[in-house]
Write a protein that holds these residues in place. Structure first.
Motif, PDB file in Angstrom:
ATOM      1  N   VAL A  61       0.848  -1.182   0.000  1.00 31.59           N
ATOM      2  CA  VAL A  61       0.000   0.000   0.000  1.00 31.59           C
ATOM      3  C   VAL A  61       0.890   1.241   0.000  1.00 31.59           C
ATOM      4  O   VAL A  61       1.881   1.299   0.713  1.00 31.59           O
ATOM      5  CB  VAL A  61      -0.904  -0.014   1.250  1.00 31.59           C
ATOM      6  CG1 VAL A  61      -1.722   1.250   1.329  1.00 31.59           C
ATOM      7  CG2 VAL A  61      -1.809  -1.230   1.195  1.00 31.59           C
ATOM      8  N   MET A  62       0.540   2.190  -0.811  1.00 32.64           N
ATOM      9  CA  MET A  62       1.326   3.434  -0.860  1.00 32.64           C
ATOM     10  C   MET A  62       0.758   4.414   0.147  1.00 32.64           C
ATOM     11  O   MET A  62      -0.442   4.476   0.339  1.00 32.64           O
ATOM     12  CB  MET A  62       1.173   4.075  -2.233  1.00 32.64           C
ATOM     13  CG  MET A  62       1.603   3.214  -3.356  1.00 32.64           C
ATOM     14  SD  MET A  62       1.369   4.148  -4.885  1.00 32.64           S
ATOM     15  CE  MET A  62       2.917   5.011  -4.945  1.00 32.64           C
ATOM     16  N   ASN A  63       1.633   5.187   0.750  1.00 33.84           N
ATOM     17  CA  ASN A  63       1.091   6.230   1.622  1.00 33.84           C
ATOM     18  C   ASN A  63       0.823   7.496   0.809  1.00 33.84           C
ATOM     19  O   ASN A  63       1.243   7.605  -0.344  1.00 33.84           O
ATOM     20  CB  ASN A  63       2.020   6.497   2.807  1.00 33.84           C
ATOM     21  CG  ASN A  63       3.374   7.024   2.370  1.00 33.84           C
ATOM     22  OD1 ASN A  63       3.457   7.826   1.438  1.00 33.84           O
ATOM     23  ND2 ASN A  63       4.424   6.575   3.012  1.00 33.84           N
ATOM     24  N   SER A  64       0.127   8.420   1.427  1.00 32.64           N
ATOM     25  CA  SER A  64      -0.319   9.624   0.705  1.00 32.64           C
ATOM     26  C   SER A  64       0.847  10.437   0.154  1.00 32.64           C
ATOM     27  O   SER A  64       0.751  11.028  -0.913  1.00 32.64           O
ATOM     28  CB  SER A  64      -1.164  10.502   1.621  1.00 32.64           C
ATOM     29  OG  SER A  64      -2.281   9.773   2.052  1.00 32.64           O
ATOM     30  N   ASP A  65       1.957  10.470   0.893  1.00 30.57           N
ATOM     31  CA  ASP A  65       3.115  11.230   0.413  1.00 30.57           C
ATOM     32  C   ASP A  65       3.638  10.668  -0.895  1.00 30.57           C
ATOM     33  O   ASP A  65       3.990  11.406  -1.808  1.00 30.57           O
ATOM     34  CB  ASP A  65       4.256  11.183   1.442  1.00 30.57           C
ATOM     35  CG  ASP A  65       3.885  11.916   2.722  1.00 30.57           C
ATOM     36  OD1 ASP A  65       2.895  12.687   2.685  1.00 30.57           O
ATOM     37  OD2 ASP A  65       4.563  11.712   3.736  1.00 30.57           O
ATOM     38  N   GLU A  66       3.678   9.341  -0.963  1.00 27.63           N
ATOM     39  CA  GLU A  66       4.158   8.710  -2.194  1.00 27.63           C
ATOM     40  C   GLU A  66       3.233   9.030  -3.358  1.00 27.63           C
ATOM     41  O   GLU A  66       3.680   9.307  -4.464  1.00 27.63           O
ATOM     42  CB  GLU A  66       4.194   7.187  -2.019  1.00 27.63           C
ATOM     43  CG  GLU A  66       5.408   6.687  -1.285  1.00 27.63           C
ATOM     44  CD  GLU A  66       5.336   5.172  -1.175  1.00 27.63           C
ATOM     45  OE1 GLU A  66       6.104   4.501  -1.875  1.00 27.63           O
ATOM     46  OE2 GLU A  66       4.502   4.680  -0.402  1.00 27.63           O
ATOM     47  N   VAL A  67       1.937   8.945  -3.089  1.00 29.43           N
ATOM     48  CA  VAL A  67       0.966   9.232  -4.145  1.00 29.43           C
ATOM     49  C   VAL A  67       1.128  10.676  -4.598  1.00 29.43           C
ATOM     50  O   VAL A  67       1.170  10.964  -5.793  1.00 29.43           O
ATOM     51  CB  VAL A  67      -0.480   8.980  -3.654  1.00 29.43           C
ATOM     52  CG1 VAL A  67      -1.474   9.358  -4.748  1.00 29.43           C
ATOM     53  CG2 VAL A  67      -0.658   7.527  -3.251  1.00 29.43           C
ATOM     54  N   THR A  68       1.252  11.575  -3.620  1.00 31.30           N
ATOM     55  CA  THR A  68       1.419  12.993  -3.938  1.00 31.30           C
ATOM     56  C   THR A  68       2.635  13.207  -4.823  1.00 31.30           C
ATOM     57  O   THR A  68       2.591  13.954  -5.804  1.00 31.30           O
ATOM     58  CB  THR A  68       1.573  13.810  -2.639  1.00 31.30           C
ATOM     59  OG1 THR A  68       0.411  13.586  -1.824  1.00 31.30           O
ATOM     60  CG2 THR A  68       1.695  15.292  -2.930  1.00 31.30           C
ATOM     61  N   ARG A  69       3.723  12.492  -4.508  1.00 30.47           N
ATOM     62  CA  ARG A  69       4.955  12.638  -5.276  1.00 30.47           C
ATOM     63  C   ARG A  69       4.781  12.089  -6.702  1.00 30.47           C
ATOM     64  O   ARG A  69       5.202  12.692  -7.669  1.00 30.47           O
ATOM     65  CB  ARG A  69       6.088  11.911  -4.556  1.00 30.47           C
ATOM     66  CG  ARG A  69       7.469  12.380  -4.990  1.00 30.47           C
ATOM     67  CD  ARG A  69       8.556  11.854  -4.075  1.00 30.47           C
ATOM     68  NE  ARG A  69       8.611  10.403  -4.073  1.00 30.47           N
ATOM     69  CZ  ARG A  69       8.407   9.635  -2.989  1.00 30.47           C
ATOM     70  NH1 ARG A  69       8.116  10.184  -1.826  1.00 30.47           N
ATOM     71  NH2 ARG A  69       8.492   8.323  -3.074  1.00 30.47           N
ATOM     72  N   ARG A  70       4.129  10.940  -6.800  1.00 28.63           N
ATOM     73  CA  ARG A  70       3.912  10.355  -8.133  1.00 28.63           C
ATOM     74  C   ARG A  70       3.035  11.257  -8.991  1.00 28.63           C
ATOM     75  O   ARG A  70       3.270  11.402 -10.185  1.00 28.63           O
ATOM     76  CB  ARG A  70       3.214   8.994  -8.012  1.00 28.63           C
ATOM     77  CG  ARG A  70       4.109   7.986  -7.373  1.00 28.63           C
ATOM     78  CD  ARG A  70       4.260   6.772  -8.274  1.00 28.63           C
ATOM     79  NE  ARG A  70       5.047   5.764  -7.603  1.00 28.63           N
ATOM     80  CZ  ARG A  70       4.873   4.458  -7.745  1.00 28.63           C
ATOM     81  NH1 ARG A  70       3.938   4.009  -8.556  1.00 28.63           N
ATOM     82  NH2 ARG A  70       5.631   3.602  -7.113  1.00 28.63           N
ATOM     83  N   LEU A  71       2.009  11.823  -8.367  1.00 21.86           N
ATOM     84  CA  LEU A  71       1.126  12.711  -9.125  1.00 21.86           C
ATOM     85  C   LEU A  71       1.893  13.957  -9.550  1.00 21.86           C
ATOM     86  O   LEU A  71       1.761  14.428 -10.678  1.00 21.86           O
ATOM     87  CB  LEU A  71      -0.105  13.081  -8.298  1.00 21.86           C
ATOM     88  CG  LEU A  71      -1.109  11.943  -8.084  1.00 21.86           C
ATOM     89  CD1 LEU A  71      -2.235  12.390  -7.159  1.00 21.86           C
ATOM     90  CD2 LEU A  71      -1.679  11.452  -9.406  1.00 21.86           C
ATOM     91  N   ALA A  72       2.723  14.471  -8.641  1.00 19.74           N
ATOM     92  CA  ALA A  72       3.520  15.662  -8.967  1.00 19.74           C
ATOM     93  C   ALA A  72       4.443  15.380 -10.149  1.00 19.74           C
ATOM     94  O   ALA A  72       4.623  16.231 -11.023  1.00 19.74           O
ATOM     95  CB  ALA A  72       4.333  16.094  -7.747  1.00 19.74           C
ATOM     96  N   ASP A  73       5.001  14.165 -10.194  1.00 24.59           N
ATOM     97  CA  ASP A  73       5.842  13.760 -11.331  1.00 24.59           C
ATOM     98  C   ASP A  73       5.108  13.921 -12.647  1.00 24.59           C
ATOM     99  O   ASP A  73       5.710  14.166 -13.687  1.00 24.59           O
ATOM    100  CB  ASP A  73       6.243  12.278 -11.231  1.00 24.59           C
ATOM    101  CG  ASP A  73       7.368  12.079 -10.226  1.00 24.59           C
ATOM    102  OD1 ASP A  73       7.985  13.078  -9.815  1.00 24.59           O
ATOM    103  OD2 ASP A  73       7.611  10.915  -9.852  1.00 24.59           O
ATOM    104  N   LYS A  74       3.802  13.706 -12.599  1.00 27.75           N
ATOM    105  CA  LYS A  74       2.998  13.762 -13.822  1.00 27.75           C
ATOM    106  C   LYS A  74       2.372  15.139 -14.015  1.00 27.75           C
ATOM    107  O   LYS A  74       1.581  15.343 -14.923  1.00 27.75           O
ATOM    108  CB  LYS A  74       1.872  12.725 -13.755  1.00 27.75           C
ATOM    109  CG  LYS A  74       2.348  11.315 -13.525  1.00 27.75           C
ATOM    110  CD  LYS A  74       2.679  10.610 -14.824  1.00 27.75           C
ATOM    111  CE  LYS A  74       2.978   9.138 -14.569  1.00 27.75           C
ATOM    112  NZ  LYS A  74       3.243   8.399 -15.791  1.00 27.75           N
TER     113      LYS A  74
END
Length: 152
Positions: free
Chosen positions: A7-20
């Motif tokens: 499971v990814m935590n919110s920070d990781e998701v935020t970072r991945r979305l920012a990458d895009k």
């Protein structure tokens, strides 16, 4: 390429979305995680069933935005239902990661066949592909084993 089975935590998701180039909002994080944790393509109905707290139009807006930013890929299963799945490449999407999908007509699940390579297709001059999707329809191993494809 094996995805991380965690499971990814919110920070990781935020970072991945920012990458895009996508700003993370609560809804976007929920939808992203639902798709990431599923480890398989999901239709709009699948996402809705998983995220009962979000209404359909909110989910649809997020999915549409994700598609525009290459966070997700969409492909049609054999019935014309769009399925969404994570795009694993960071940044702009390179469509070398397009792969085969198998749609089981018995259990209606769609499987990614990541290991099955697609042929390189030479398009005529002037054609610029945006995405590639191949769907093979049939019966998955589970359904073959249980003989479920006989009862309909």
């Amino acid at each position: 390429m094996k995805r991380e089975e965690r499971v990814m935590n919110s920070d990781e998701v935020t970072r991945r979305l920012a990458d895009k180039g996508v700003k993370a909002t609560a809804n976007r994080i929920l939808v992203y995680r639902a798709l990431h944790d599923a480890h398989r393509p999901m239709s709009m109905a699948d996402v809705e069933a998983k995220l009962l707290s979000l209404d359909r139009s909110s989910i649809f807006r997020v999915l549409t935005l994700f598609l525009q930013h290459d966070v997700l890929h969409a492909f049609e299963d054999g019935r014309g239902v769009l399925h969404y799945e994570m795009c694993d490449s960071t940044g702009a999407c390179n469509h070398t990661d397009s792969h085969l999908h198998f749609y089981c007509e018995t259990c209606h699940q769609t499987f990614c066949l990541d290991q099955t390579l697609l042929p390189d297709i030479e398009l005529p001059a002037g054609f610029s592909p945006h995405s590639v999707s191949f769907v093979i329809k049939g019966t998955c191993p589970d359904c073959m084993n249980t003989g479920a494809h006989h009862h309909h």
